[in-house]
Scaffold this motif. Structure first.
Motif, mmCIF file in Angstrom:
data_model
loop_
_atom_site.group_PDB
_atom_site.id
_atom_site.type_symbol
_atom_site.label_atom_id
_atom_site.label_comp_id
_atom_site.label_asym_id
_atom_site.label_seq_id
_atom_site.Cartn_x
_atom_site.Cartn_y
_atom_site.Cartn_z
ATOM 1 N N GLY A 52 41.428 34.817 33.202
ATOM 2 C CA GLY A 52 41.165 35.526 34.447
ATOM 3 C C GLY A 52 40.291 36.758 34.373
ATOM 4 N N TYR A 53 39.645 36.985 33.233
ATOM 5 C CA TYR A 53 38.729 38.129 33.109
ATOM 6 C C TYR A 53 37.301 37.601 33.158
ATOM 7 N N MET A 54 36.541 38.054 34.123
ATOM 8 C CA MET A 54 35.166 37.581 34.273
ATOM 9 C C MET A 54 34.189 38.399 33.421
ATOM 10 N N ASN A 55 34.666 39.500 32.860
ATOM 11 C CA ASN A 55 33.840 40.338 32.005
ATOM 12 C C ASN A 55 34.451 40.326 30.599
ATOM 13 N N PRO A 56 33.846 39.593 29.657
ATOM 14 C CA PRO A 56 34.406 39.492 28.309
ATOM 15 C C PRO A 56 34.557 40.842 27.590
ATOM 16 N N SER A 57 33.685 41.787 27.870
ATOM 17 C CA SER A 57 33.805 43.110 27.246
ATOM 18 C C SER A 57 35.059 43.823 27.725
ATOM 19 N N TYR A 58 35.319 43.738 29.018
ATOM 20 C CA TYR A 58 36.523 44.346 29.576
ATOM 21 C C TYR A 58 37.761 43.653 29.023
ATOM 22 N N PHE A 59 37.706 42.330 28.925
ATOM 23 C CA PHE A 59 38.814 41.579 28.334
ATOM 24 C C PHE A 59 39.083 42.058 26.909
ATOM 25 N N SER A 60 38.034 42.230 26.123
ATOM 26 C CA SER A 60 38.204 42.679 24.737
ATOM 27 C C SER A 60 38.879 44.039 24.665
ATOM 28 N N ARG A 61 38.473 44.953 25.545
ATOM 29 C CA ARG A 61 39.095 46.287 25.569
ATOM 30 C C ARG A 61 40.559 46.200 25.972
ATOM 31 N N GLN A 62 40.857 45.374 26.966
ATOM 32 C CA GLN A 62 42.238 45.214 27.410
ATOM 33 C C GLN A 62 43.084 44.548 26.325
ATOM 34 N N PHE A 63 42.511 43.573 25.639
ATOM 35 C CA PHE A 63 43.219 42.890 24.566
ATOM 36 C C PHE A 63 43.538 43.870 23.443
ATOM 37 N N LYS A 64 42.579 44.728 23.125
ATOM 38 C CA LYS A 64 42.802 45.746 22.084
ATOM 39 C C LYS A 64 43.924 46.695 22.495
ATOM 40 N N LYS A 65 43.941 47.100 23.760
ATOM 41 C CA LYS A 65 45.019 47.962 24.250
ATOM 42 C C LYS A 65 46.370 47.278 24.098
ATOM 43 N N TYR A 66 46.406 46.001 24.368
ATOM 44 C CA TYR A 66 47.660 45.251 24.365
ATOM 45 C C TYR A 66 48.147 44.949 22.945
ATOM 46 N N THR A 67 47.234 44.530 22.064
ATOM 47 C CA THR A 67 47.634 44.065 20.731
ATOM 48 C C THR A 67 47.305 45.046 19.612
ATOM 49 N N GLY A 68 46.384 45.968 19.875
ATOM 50 C CA GLY A 68 45.935 46.866 18.816
ATOM 51 C C GLY A 68 44.754 46.317 18.035
ATOM 52 N N LEU A 69 44.334 45.099 18.390
ATOM 53 C CA LEU A 69 43.208 44.451 17.723
ATOM 54 C C LEU A 69 42.267 43.867 18.766
ATOM 55 N N PHE A 70 40.980 43.822 18.428
ATOM 56 C CA PHE A 70 40.045 43.105 19.279
ATOM 57 C C PHE A 70 40.313 41.614 19.104
ATOM 58 N N PRO A 71 39.932 40.780 20.076
ATOM 59 C CA PRO A 71 40.212 39.344 19.971
ATOM 60 C C PRO A 71 39.713 38.718 18.665
ATOM 61 N N LEU A 101 40.211 27.564 17.109
ATOM 62 C CA LEU A 101 38.883 28.069 16.761
ATOM 63 C C LEU A 101 37.764 27.465 17.598
ATOM 64 N N SER A 102 38.034 26.360 18.271
ATOM 65 C CA SER A 102 36.993 25.759 19.102
ATOM 66 C C SER A 102 36.798 26.543 20.407
ATOM 67 N N ASN A 103 37.745 27.409 20.747
ATOM 68 C CA ASN A 103 37.610 28.240 21.948
ATOM 69 C C ASN A 103 36.767 29.466 21.653
ATOM 70 N N LYS A 104 35.686 29.603 22.360
ATOM 71 C CA LYS A 104 34.843 30.797 22.227
ATOM 72 C C LYS A 104 35.564 31.973 22.870
ATOM 73 N N LEU A 105 35.283 33.172 22.374
ATOM 74 C CA LEU A 105 35.958 34.359 22.895
ATOM 75 C C LEU A 105 35.702 34.541 24.385
ATOM 76 N N TYR A 106 34.464 34.301 24.824
ATOM 77 C CA TYR A 106 34.174 34.474 26.249
ATOM 78 C C TYR A 106 34.876 33.414 27.089
ATOM 79 N N ASP A 107 35.073 32.211 26.528
ATOM 80 C CA ASP A 107 35.810 31.171 27.256
ATOM 81 C C ASP A 107 37.283 31.549 27.415
#
Length: 74
Positions: free
Chosen positions: A42-61, A30-36
């Motif tokens: 390796g994702y410099m755009n946290p919004s893009y990371f969130s979309r990719q994570f949702k594609k991969y897991t079915g859930l947003f981070p 929990l000490s890790n921020k989502l953008y960190d």
């Protein structure tokens, strides 16, 4: 071509899998921020990371983190 023949997957799919599995691990702390977490895998755009994570897991981070924490609390 050689990578795909050896592993059975494309290098992009493999890299995404490695990044997302590491992100899942980092989200448990929990000490890790989502953008960190985004930057750490390796994702410099946290919004893009969130979309990719949702594609991969079915859930947003944030949803994934909440689900994991709820399961730990059982």
């Amino acid at each position: 071509m050689l990578f795909r023949q050896t592993t059975g997957t494309t290098i992009n799919h493999y890299l995404t899998t490695v990044r997302m599995e590491k992100a899942k691990e980092l989200l448990m702390d929990l000490s890790n921020k989502l953008y960190d977490v985004s930057y750490a895998v390796g994702y410099m755009n946290p919004s893009y990371f969130s979309r990719q994570f949702k594609k991969y897991t079915g859930l947003f981070p944030s949803e994934y983190r909440e689900k994991i924490m709820a399961e730990k609390g059982r």
